[in-house]
Design a protein around this motif. Structure first.
Motif, PDB file in Angstrom:
ATOM      1  N   THR A  11       0.812  -1.219   0.000  1.00 51.18           N
ATOM      2  CA  THR A  11       0.000   0.000   0.000  1.00 51.18           C
ATOM      3  C   THR A  11       0.843   1.265   0.000  1.00 51.18           C
ATOM      4  O   THR A  11       0.411   2.305  -0.507  1.00 51.18           O
ATOM      5  N   HIS A  12       2.015   1.208   0.588  1.00 49.06           N
ATOM      6  CA  HIS A  12       2.879   2.380   0.703  1.00 49.06           C
ATOM      7  C   HIS A  12       4.340   1.932   0.591  1.00 49.06           C
ATOM      8  O   HIS A  12       4.665   0.770   0.837  1.00 49.06           O
ATOM      9  N   GLY A  23      -3.563   5.591  11.917  1.00 51.44           N
ATOM     10  CA  GLY A  23      -4.819   4.844  11.939  1.00 51.44           C
ATOM     11  C   GLY A  23      -5.055   4.019  10.707  1.00 51.44           C
ATOM     12  O   GLY A  23      -5.986   3.195  10.680  1.00 51.44           O
ATOM     13  N   LYS A  24      -4.237   4.167   9.657  1.00 53.93           N
ATOM     14  CA  LYS A  24      -4.436   3.420   8.424  1.00 53.93           C
ATOM     15  C   LYS A  24      -3.834   2.023   8.524  1.00 53.93           C
ATOM     16  O   LYS A  24      -2.802   1.815   9.165  1.00 53.93           O
ATOM     17  N   GLU A  25      -4.495   1.079   7.851  1.00 52.35           N
ATOM     18  CA  GLU A  25      -3.914  -0.242   7.672  1.00 52.35           C
ATOM     19  C   GLU A  25      -2.968  -0.176   6.478  1.00 52.35           C
ATOM     20  O   GLU A  25      -3.351   0.327   5.410  1.00 52.35           O
ATOM     21  N   VAL A  26      -1.752  -0.653   6.649  1.00 57.36           N
ATOM     22  CA  VAL A  26      -0.754  -0.552   5.587  1.00 57.36           C
ATOM     23  C   VAL A  26      -0.058  -1.899   5.404  1.00 57.36           C
ATOM     24  O   VAL A  26       0.007  -2.726   6.318  1.00 57.36           O
ATOM     25  N   ILE A  93      11.582  -8.724   3.977  1.00 56.60           N
ATOM     26  CA  ILE A  93      10.358  -9.098   4.684  1.00 56.60           C
ATOM     27  C   ILE A  93       9.181  -8.264   4.199  1.00 56.60           C
ATOM     28  O   ILE A  93       9.350  -7.230   3.540  1.00 56.60           O
ATOM     29  N   GLY A  94       7.982  -8.741   4.542  1.00 58.28           N
ATOM     30  CA  GLY A  94       6.757  -7.991   4.300  1.00 58.28           C
ATOM     31  C   GLY A  94       5.933  -7.952   5.572  1.00 58.28           C
ATOM     32  O   GLY A  94       5.952  -8.908   6.350  1.00 58.28           O
ATOM     33  N   VAL A  95       5.234  -6.841   5.811  1.00 58.00           N
ATOM     34  CA  VAL A  95       4.420  -6.729   7.022  1.00 58.00           C
ATOM     35  C   VAL A  95       3.080  -6.089   6.694  1.00 58.00           C
ATOM     36  O   VAL A  95       2.955  -5.297   5.756  1.00 58.00           O
TER      37      VAL A  95
END
Length: 649
Positions: A11-12, A23-26, A93-95
């Motif tokens: 997303t970013h 507050g955003k889910e990323v 990695i990815g999170v």
């Protein structure tokens, strides 16, 4: 891993997040730049090409993350924490997580320092071996090690910034020149060898036994053919190849912004390129050059003036400290008792040397007393000149309060009259150090030009490298069309044989070639030539006269340049162009110390690729297929053998 990338899309980027994103889910992907385990709570700085974001792994954050609306199970946090425990430097990695405020613990050193990401899910894409050096902005690792592992070196922020800047320069160039009606056209890399200019790389032809292509050192001849073909405004961001000795601002393969225009004069070329430079600075640095150049135009200086005042055709105008030509004064005083000046004066008096065509000159430069250099520092400056071919030493003197000279062997022989005149000509003041250089004009200019730069650096007038946020542009114009080659005893083209002589000098082509100037020009920035070009010769009659001066007869001209001569006789419009050095421009704008820091995969000063080992010896069968034999007796020609042995014809 299949959930990430397949289902969870990024997303970013890691340098994008700000307080507005709280507050955003990323979903972030990147490399582990730094890992800190605080016993149950693990912090990782996640890096990609845009920057870093701090991400946090804590199994106790389950309810806190849920409050932000994320769907998460306790197992997800446990698995993510376990992945963080295993992760090490440069693992990929990815999170997935939520952006939260770092209130009370803001890191002002990074753009994302006001936020962090609490991790809900994580995956390890790839493990990495321990890197041979730290991936950090400032490191002391030897350059050859960094070049050997260039793919790691390129992860460092300074190099990533430099390559992003190259992208901005490219984009601004394409947009600006396209808007000005220029077409982006391509020219071949494998070309016919033509003499003049830099040494070419040669490429053997397998199909045509014993014959070679040359790698194009520039698109020069082809872009002129575009003008003949009616494509009256051309540009290309093009790779060029020159087999030259290397230095901090030169590589064997380099990129230039190449431009050619029909129905233009010198002023038209200047106007277009000045607009391009303004656009590039705005895009790459956010710098509005109208603050420095409100008319939108750069100053100009004739080549002869540049050589006289600064000793070269690429003067750094960020500071003064100019040269003074003292030849006439010393000849007038018959050398003033100084043995080597007496000998020089006698050459002029006897007519062995002409003042309008000086083979030997005397120049002076003043190191101001404000430099406050010790005698040792002054001697260090002289030692720094020893690499100049032909340098035989620097004559120096320190000016006393009464106008006499101290700390100089010249004091014993120079007449008071000449000493006083030299003090006046140089504008010297008590405490100043006067430096003199005499001999062959080319050597004197080179020595004094280098001394001028070295003094400025010693005085802190300019940084050791980089721009110091000073930008001083200059067009250097109207250089000589010819230069005399002492080895062959013939005139040679100073640039190339298709440069148009100044109209008033065409009559001098046969009678006085040394005085013929031409419509050639260089764009200089802070002492570096960043571009050069010329108005071309499109008149076949004048072209024939230029060839005659160069000792090129009609048959020789046809053999070397026949295809271009035929084109110029087919209705060639008046035309001219220029090429800007993309790599050099990027080096200056980024403040990098060498071209190698702005080229993704550069060569060393020995022309080698530390990462791949190129150039390498090749298999004898492959050479035979190319109809080539190596000159190195007993050379190991096995495929992949390391080394830099000759593979010439």
């Amino acid at each position: 891993m299949s959930r990430f990338i397949d289902e969870l899309k990024r997303t970013h980027r890691c340098g994008d997040l700000r307080e507005a994103d709280i507050g955003k889910e990323v979903v972030l992907f990147g490399w582990v730049a730094r890992r800190r385990d605080h016993g149950g709570c693990i912090f990782i700085d996640l890096r990609d090409r845009t920057g870093v974001t701090q991400i946090v792994f804590d199994r106790s954050y389950l309810e806190a993350i849920k409050k932000h609306g994320l769907k998460v199970e306790e197992k997800d946090l446990v698995d993510a924490h376990a992945a963080a425990e295993r992760a090490r430097s440069e693992w990929v990695i990815g999170v997935r997580g939520v952006v939260v405020s770092r209130e009370g613990n803001v890191n002002d050193k990074i753009d994302t320092g006001a936020i962090e990401v609490w991790v809900a899910e994580a995956t390890i894409f790839n493990r990495a071996e321990t890197p041979p050096f730290e991936i950090a902005d400032e490191i002391e690792t030897r350059e050859e090690i960094r070049l050997q592992h260039r793919y790691l070196d390129l992860r460092r922020a300074p190099l990533q910034r430099a390559l992003r800047m190259r992208h901005e320069i490219n984009r601004a160039t394409r947009n600006y020149l396209s808007d000005k009606g220029c077409l982006e056209l391509e020219t071949p890399f494998l070309v016919k060898y033509t003499p003049g200019g830099a040494r070419n790389f040669l490429v053997p032809s397998r199909i045509s036994a014993g014959k070679f292509y040359a790698l194009a050192e520039s698109p020069q001849l082809y872009k002129q053919l575009f003008m003949v073909a009616g494509f009256d405004r051309y540009f290309q961001i093009v790779k060029c190849f020159r087999d030259e000795d290397l230095r901090i601002d030169r590589q064997p393969e380099f990129t230039q912004i190449d431009v050619e225009l029909s129905f233009v004069n010198q002023d038209d070329v200047f106007g277009l390129m000045e607009g391009l430079v303004f656009a590039v600075f705005k895009a790459a640095l956010g710098k509005d050059l109208t603050e420095l150049y409100p008319t939108g135009r750069f100053p100009r200086m004739p080549y002869a003036e540049s050589m006289r005042r600064f000793g070269n055709d690429k003067p750094d105008l960020r500071f003064g400290i100019e040269h003074t030509d003292l030849t006439d004064l010393i000849v007038e005083h018959n050398g003033g008792g100084v043995p080597f000046w007496v000998e020089l004066a006698e050459k002029f008096k006897s007519g062995k040397l002409r003042r309008d065509l000086p083979a030997e000159i005397v120049k002076g430069l003043v190191i101001p007393a404000s430099a406050n250099l010790s005698r040792q520092q002054t001697e260090d400056l002289e030692r720094g000149l020893r690499d100049v071919k032909g340098f035989r030493g620097l004559a120096r003197a320190k000016l006393a309060e009464d106008g006499s000279w101290t700390q100089s062997p010249l004091t014993k022989s120079i007449t008071p009259e000449l000493r006083q005149k030299l003090n006046e000509a140089l504008g010297a003041k008590p405490g100043d150090v006067l430096c003199f250089q005499f001999g062959k004009e080319a050597v004197v200019h080179t020595v004094m030009a280098k001394l001028r730069i070295d003094v400025a650096k010693k005085m802190g007038l300019i940084p050791e490298y980089g721009h110091g946020d000073q930008w001083r542009f200059l067009w250097v114009t109207n250089p000589p069309l010819f230069e005399f080659d002492e080895e062959t005893g013939r005139w040679a083209a100073a640039h190339h044989a298709f440069t148009r002589p100044i109209d008033e000098h065409v009559a001098l082509l046969e009678s006085d070639p040394a005085r013929v100037e031409c419509y050639r020009y260089d764009l200089v920035l802070n002492g570096f030539e960043i571009g050069g070009g010329s108005i071309r010769l499109h008149d076949p009659e004048v072209q024939a006269r230029v060839f005659k001066t160069l000792g090129i007869d009609e048959n020789d001209a046809r053999d070397k340049f026949g295809f271009l001569l035929d084109a110029l006789r087919s209705g060639a419009p008046p035309h001219g162009g220029i090429a800007l050095g993309m790599d050099r421009l990027a080096m200056l704008l980024s403040g990098a110390p060498t071209l190698r820091d702005v080229i993704p995969f550069p060569k060393t000063n020995q022309g080698t690729d530390q990462m791949t080992g190129a150039p390498v010896l090749v298999d004898a069968a492959q050479l035979a297929e190319l109809h080539v034999k190596t000159a190195a007796a007993g050379a190991d020609t096995r495929q992949g053998a390391t080394g830099t042995g000759s593979a010439g014809a």
